[in-house]
Design an enzyme around this catalytic site. Structure first.
Site, short mmCIF file in Angstrom:
data_model
loop_
_atom_site.label_atom_id
_atom_site.label_comp_id
_atom_site.label_asym_id
_atom_site.label_seq_id
_atom_site.Cartn_x
_atom_site.Cartn_y
_atom_site.Cartn_z
N GLY A 75 26.88 8.24 19.52
CA GLY A 75 26.66 8.62 20.90
C GLY A 75 25.64 9.74 21.01
N ALA A 81 -8.29 -2.16 9.03
CA ALA A 81 -7.69 -3.00 7.99
C ALA A 81 -6.28 -2.52 7.71
CB ALA A 81 -8.54 -2.97 6.72
N GLU A 109 4.33 -1.89 3.58
CA GLU A 109 4.32 -2.91 2.52
C GLU A 109 4.57 -4.32 3.06
OE1 GLU A 109 3.08 -1.17 0.62
OE2 GLU A 109 4.09 0.75 0.54
#
Length: 417
Positions: A356, A150, A380
Site C-alpha cells: 500500500g 542504435a 539485454e
C-alpha cells in the site's frame, strides 16, 4: 519439483538456500555450498546498504573491492586466475546478487560480458594482458554497444573506426553504459570499412571521455554513463575478433552471457518481492485480521510465488543446457530472460500493492525493487524483441522456414536500449 528438505526452526532466516517453493531442480553438493556462500555474502555485504546506494546513485569502492576478492572473476577461466564457474553456479551467484541489489548484479553482468568476449575472441596479447586483471577485479570492464540511434536495432551503429598505420581511430558515442563511470576498460562496437568490429578501449585512452548519467529510473547505483570518442586512438591488438565479426559473433556471444545473468538476477529480485510481501502481509492487520488472510492478497502472493519458482526452473534449464553446449541453450536463455524479467516486474508491482502507501515511500525497499524490475524488461533484449525472436523460433521449429517472411528469418543481434 523436488521435495523440500527438512528445515530447522531458524531456517527461514538462513542464507543457506532459497525457500522450498523456489528450489526447483536438484543442485550438486558443490552448487549448494556455493549457493549458501553467495547468499551469505549478499546478506552481509550488500543488502543492508542497497537502499542507500540507490538513493546516492553510487556504488562505493569498497563494495567493488569486496566483489573483486571473490566474485568478479566468476566467469573467467581458471588458467587466467578466474573462478571458472559452471553456468548453473554462475547463475546462482547472479540470483543472490539480484535478490539483494540489482545494481550490484549489473556490475557482475557487464564485467562478465567483457570477460566472455576477451576469452573467446581476444588475441593472445589481449588475453594475457586483460584477463588476469579482469579475473582478479583489479580492472573493471563495461559493455558499450548502445547508441542514440542504435538500441534494439544495433545494425544502425554510427560509431566509426578508421584504420590507421598502427591501429584504429574511433569517432562517435555510446549511451546508457552500465558502470561506465567506474570501468577501467570498455568493450566498444564500431563500424570499420570491413564491417562491424569490437575493440577493447581503455578509459584513459586519448579522445575518450566519460559523461556521468544520473536520475535513472532503476539500478541507480549502477553508475551509468555516456561515452564520447573524439578521434580516440586504440592499438591494433585492441581489436577483439576481426572486423566484420563485431555484431554477429562478439556482441551476440557477450549478450547471451548478459541475458543469462539478467534472467537469474530477475529471479532473485522476484524472490525478494515474495519474501517482503509475505512478511508484510503476516504482520499488517486490516479489518481485524492480517492481510495474509485476505483472499485477494493471497492471490497476489500466490502469483508471485509460482511465477518466481517457474522463472527459476527456466534459468536452471538454461544453465544446464549451456553447460552441456546443447544447441537449444540459446533459445533456453532467451525464454528464461523473457519470463524471469516479466515475472520480476509483475511481482514487484504486486509487492508495492500489498504494501500500500508504505510501499510507495522513499525508504521502502519494494519501490526500489519495482524500479529495478522495469529495467530488467529493457536491458539485454527488450520484452518486445524477445517476443519476436521466441515466436520466430517456435514457428521455424513447428512450421519450417516457409512459415516466416524473408525479413523475419534474420534474427540478428538485439540489444536492450
Amino acid at each position: 519439483m523436488t521435495t523440500a528438505r527438512p528445515r530447522s526452526r531458524g531456517a527461514p532466516d538462513s542464507p543457506a538456500a532459497p525457500p522450498p517453493w523456489t528450489e526447483g531442480l536438484e543442485l550438486t553438493d558443490a552448487q549448494r555450498t556455493a549457493q549458501a556462500r553467495f547468499a551469505d555474502f549478499a546478506r552481509r555485504k550488500i543488502l543492508p546498504d542497497a537502499d542507500r546506494w540507490d538513493r546516492e546513485e553510487h556504488l562505493p569502492g569498497e563494495v567493488v573491492r569486496a566483489l573483486a576478492d571473490d566474485h568478479l572473476g566468476a566467469w573467467a577461466p581458471r588458467e587466467h586466475g578466474g573462478a571458472g564457474l559452471d553456468p548453473v553456479t554462475f547463475g546462482l551467484l547472479n540470483e543472490a546478487l539480484g535478490h539483494a541489489c540489482s545494481s550490484v548484479r549489473s556490475l557482475l553482468t557487464v564485467h562478465s560480458m567483457v570477460i566472455r568476449a576477451v576469452t573467446r575472441w581476444g588475441g593472445s596479447r589481449l588475453r594475457s594482458r586483460w584477463l588476469p586483471a579482469l579475473a582478479s577485479g583489479t580492472a573493471v570492464g563495461a559493455f558499450a554497444l548502445t547508441e542514440p540511434e542504435a538500441g534494439s536495432d544495433v545494425a544502425s551503429l554510427r560509431t566509426a573506426a578508421e584504420k590507421t598505420a598502427d591501429g584504429y581511430r574511433l569517432t562517435g558515442g555510446k549511451r546508457w553504459i552500465t558502470f561506465g563511470q567506474a570501468a577501467d576498460v570498455f568493450l566498444v562496437f564500431a563500424r570499420c570499412d570491413d564491417g562491424p568490429a569490437a575493440f577493447l578501449v581503455e578509459r584513459d585512452a586519448p579522445g575518450c571521455t566519460v559523461e556521468p548519467v544520473t536520475g535513472m529510473l532503476g539500478t541507480r547505483a549502477a553508475m551509468t554513463a555516456h561515452l564520447h570518442f573524439d578521434g580516440c586512438a586504440v592499438p591494433a591488438e585492441a581489436l577483439v575478433g576481426r572486423a566484420g565479426f563485431g555484431l554477429n559473433a562478439v556482441a551476440a556471444d557477450a549478450l547471451e552471457t548478459g541475458r543469462y545473468s539478467v534472467a537469474w538476477g530477475s529471479a532473485g529480485l522476484a524472490r525478494a518481492c515474495v519474501e517482503a510481501s509475505a512478511r508484510h502481509a503476516a504482520a499488517r492487520e486490516q479489518f481485524g485480521r492480517p492481510l495474509a488472510q485476505h483472499e485477494l492478497v493471497q492471490r497476489l502472493i500466490t502469483e508471485m510465488a509460482v511465477n518466481t519458482s517457474a522463472a527459476r526452473l527456466l534459468c536452471l534449464r538454461a544453465g544446464r543446457l549451456l553447460h552441456s553446449a546443447d544447441p537449444q541453450a540459446v533459445e533456453a536463455v532467451w525464454s528464461a530472460k523473457y519470463f524471469a524479467a516479466r515475472s520480476a516486474f509483475r511481482a514487484a508491482a504486486d509487492a508495492v500493492q500489498v504494501h500500500g502507501a508504505r510501499g510507495c515511500g522513499p525508504d521502502a525497499p519494494v519501490q526500489r525493487l519495482l524500479r529495478d524490475a522495469k529495467i530488467m524488461e529493457i536491458i539485454e533484449g527488450t520484452t518486445e524483441i524477445q517476443q519476436t525472436v521466441i515466436a520466430q523460433s517456435v514457428v521455424r521449429e513447428l512450421a519450417g522456414p516457409a512459415g516466416l517472411s524473408a525479413p523475419a528469418q534474420n534474427r540478428g543481434v538485439h540489444n536492450g536500449g
